[in-house]
Scaffold this active site. Structure first.
Site, PDB file in Angstrom:
ATOM      1  CG  HIS A 147      -2.140  -0.732   1.103  1.00  0.00           C
ATOM      2  ND1 HIS A 147      -2.147  -2.067   0.977  1.00  0.00           N
ATOM      3  CD2 HIS A 147      -3.407  -0.344   0.910  1.00  0.00           C
ATOM      4  CE1 HIS A 147      -3.374  -2.822   1.226  1.00  0.00           C
ATOM      5  NE2 HIS A 147      -4.206  -1.507   0.888  1.00  0.00           N
TER       6      HIS A 147
ATOM      7  CD  GLU B 276      -4.526 -17.579  25.265  1.00  0.00           C
ATOM      8  OE1 GLU B 276      -4.061 -16.834  26.529  1.00  0.00           O
ATOM      9  OE2 GLU B 276      -5.809 -17.793  25.329  1.00  0.00           O
ATOM     10  N   GLY B 277       0.966 -17.358  25.643  1.00  0.00           N
ATOM     11  CA  GLY B 277       2.320 -18.003  25.439  1.00  0.00           C
ATOM     12  C   GLY B 277       2.988 -17.263  24.377  1.00  0.00           C
TER      13      GLY B 277
END
Lengths: 276, 390
Positions: B345, B370-371
């Site tokens: 872009h 989440e880790g």
């Protein structure tokens, strides 16, 4: 002609159509001019005609308001049109019928109306037939009138609201410059417009239930149609040509000494081109 | 228009469900996601729509009123939600994760108490593991739960709690035996309901991305819960239960990575065909062709890896290796693809008028939450060691 049943229960038939996605990019839209056919766009799945979920939504609301009844969905088309029926079932319709036969290939709107009318007669008693106001592929909008004529029942087009009133329906119609309210006895055909409002999104549970429902498949013989009534040769409206118009663009700089002169020259050119 | 990948890969019912969620995302989410996100406003109308479709009950067993659909279907739903707005997949994540943990490891009393209420949902769920001094090293948490008669008394601080202000039940990881070795044997999880004395929700974090959904602190100060709140009714299994739940969370986050990357790719390939440079659309320049080809290939690979992990979880066996691989690959890929979409872009991608800047701010969350990617690599390596004994 099937008459309305005396109870408050309402039997509604909704006709839906699967069409090429109207949002198909122009670059992917191709026509086989020799075969007079639209070539399906690669990788872009066909969709339910955008007005049809509104017809289904209207049917579901009327059924639920009555407290009992049945909504049966019919679609005429290839095997993939089963998806259009499944979508209506996932919205909450009760039963589905697919009209599928090689001889339906290439038929016109009038033949379609005949096939739908015969299928509806085979289904039996009905109070109301609902359809989208038109199909967004050919955009003729004549099938509702055709089916109504063939079944000998009143037709109301372009509905934005439908209210059942005993043995009749009150329909608010969309006009170019306003609205019109009419009332018609049942049974009747009503075509539904986008002004009806947004159809519901199928719930996950309904999608699961719809997947388990069997869609009946009827061929031409099942609805009592003969081969000479069907196929491209049986069209009431022969297709002469099908083509994508050529779009040419041209840029012209309008000359002039002053802004006023440029504006005058622009106006003259637009008038000469009959654009104003 | 995005191709309907789900229908290509999933079974017919799951494919239909994911396709329908995708339609909802296109019509309801994409047009207003950036507006909600820039205002950092909780998207009540969108969450209502998710609820009406039944998404919150997607993994609740049928006997408790849920749909009990597959993790494969759930992964596809997460991809579609994130294609519209990553935060929506975050809103559903802890709900599904905690619901799964209760249904797998809770007592029958806990299942009957909570699971039917998670379907509508009447209540929402939050997961609380991280603390000010314990993130990746989850076994280093300091929050304690001390048995006192028929109750447990919980003390400690929790951080980064998604749904922190709106949850009706918090799955809280604690230490019931801080001296236990190995440490995880002294860890227990509790189902804490808000409103009890000593429990309070702290400040809401102002974040780089992942906006709309609140992320908060929690505080336990002699918070007393009944012994019946102990997940599974047995001390010492909390770490194992929560880690199993995190496999579900990692499938969700992998799905988010795929969905967000797909959104960036969809924008990029459209733009590349209409943007003209040096006399032709930039998609006809080889540099952009190579970039787009790599983007699409990586997205496809991540999608298949995520569905593969989901299928493994569906089979009922331990899937930390598979979920770890999917999460690692999909989220790292997502960061790369979003940046590539910005390169395609050019300058306009740096403007808030396009959603790319939102994608760019949302992508790093998934590499960390989440880790982290480093933790995933350790999880994967340990699992590989198990699979290749000598």
């Amino acid at each position: 002609m099937r008459r309305r049943r005396p109870s408050e229960s309402v039997n509604i038939i909704v006709c839906v159509k699967q069409i090429p996605d109207p949002e198909t990019p122009a670059a992917s839209f191709k026509v086989d001019e020799a075969a007079k056919k639209v070539i399906p766009a690669q990788g872009i799945a066909p969709v339910v005609n955008p007005f049809d979920p509104q017809a289904t939504e209207a049917a579901l609301r009327l059924r639920d308001a009555a407290g009992e009844g049945k909504v049966t969905v019919i679609s005429l088309g290839p095997d993939s049109a089963r998806d259009a029926i499944k979508h209506a079932l996932a919205m909450g319709a009760d039963e589905g019928v697919l009209l599928n036969d090689p001889s339906f290939e290439g038929i016109d709107n009038f033949q379609t109306a005949v096939a739908l009318a015969k299928a509806i007669q085979k289904i039996g008693a009905f109070d109301l037939i609902l359809m989208g106001r038109s199909a967004a592929d050919w955009d003729m909008g004549v099938v509702p009138a055709g089916v109504g004529q063939l079944l000998g029942v009143p037709v109301v087009t372009v509905a934005k609201a439908i209210e059942r009133n005993g043995g009749a329906v009150k329909v608010d119609r969309v006009l170019d410059d306003g609205f019109q309210t009419v009332e018609t006895p049942l049974p009747a055909v009503v075509s539904v417009s986008n002004e009806f409002g947004e159809p519901r999104y199928p719930q996950l549970r309904q999608i699961m239930l719809a997947a388990k429902k069997t869609v009946q498949v009827w061929g031409a013989a099942d609805i009592g149609m003969a081969a000479d009534e069907l196929g491209a040769s049986g069209r009431w409206l022969p297709l002469d040509a099908l083509y994508v118009p050529k779009v040419e663009s041209n840029v012209e700089i309008i000359e002039g000494e002053t802004p006023e002169e440029k504006a005058r020259n622009l106006a003259q050119k637009l008038r000469a081109a009959k654009l104003i | 228009m995005a191709r309907d990948f789900a229908a290509d890969i999933l079974d017919p019912i799951a494919g239909e469900i994911v396709t329908n969620v995708g339609r909802w995302v296109d019509r309801e989410v994409k047009p207003q996601a950036s507006e909600f996100e820039h205002a950092d406003v909780y998207p009540d109308p969108l969450v209502k729509g998710m609820s009406e479709m039944g998404l919150f009950g997607i993994k609740i067993p049928e006997r408790y009123g849920g749909l009990d659909l597959s993790f494969e279907c759930y992964a596809g739903v997460c991809m579609e939600l994130a294609r519209g707005w990553m935060s929506l997949a975050g809103i559903i994540n802890t709900h599904v994760l905690v619901g799964y943990t209760i249904s797998e490891y809770g007592t029958e009393e806990q299942r009957q108490k909570f699971l039917p209420r998670l379907v509508e949902p009447e209540i929402r769920c939050a997961l609380t593991i991280t603390e000010p001094d314990a993130g990746s090293d989850a076994q280093a948490i300091k929050t304690t739960a001390r048995r006192d008669g028929d109750d447990y008394v919980i003390n400690g601080q929790k951080m980064w709690v998604t749904n922190g202000q709106r949850a009706g039940v918090y799955l809280a990881l604690t230490k019931t035996d801080p001296t236990a070795e190995p440490r995880h044997r002294g860890m227990s999880a509790f189902l804490v309901e808000p409103g009890i004395a000593g429990f309070s929700v702290g400040k809401k974090f102002d974040k780089l991305g992942y906006k709309g959904v609140e992320t908060t602190e929690l505080s336990f100060d002699d918070a007393r819960v009944p012994a019946s709140a102990l997940l599974g009714g047995k001390e010492g299994s909390g770490f194992q239960h929560v880690m199993s739940g995190l496999e579900v969370g990692r499938i969700n986050v992998a799905g988010r990575g795929v969905g967000l990357a797909q959104a960036a790719f969809d924008d990029a390939i459209r733009y590349a065909q209409v943007r003209v440079a040096f006399g032709r659309p930039i998609i006809e320049h080889q540099a952009q062709q190579i970039r787009l080809a790599e983007m699409a290939t990586k997205i496809r690979a991540a999608r298949l890896l995520t569905f593969d992990a989901a299928r493994k979880k569906d089979s009922g066996v331990r899937s930390d290796l598979d979920a770890g691989m999917a999460k690692l690959f999909a989220t790292e890929m997502c960061q790369e693809v979003v940046l590539d979409a910005m390169r395609i872009h050019g300058g306009v991608s740096y403007s808030k008028e396009l959603p790319l800047e939102r994608y760019y701010r949302d992508a790093p969350l998934m590499v960390i939450a989440e880790g982290t990617s480093d933790i995933q690599k350790i999880v994967i390596a340990r699992a590989l060691q198990r699979e290749y004994p000598v």
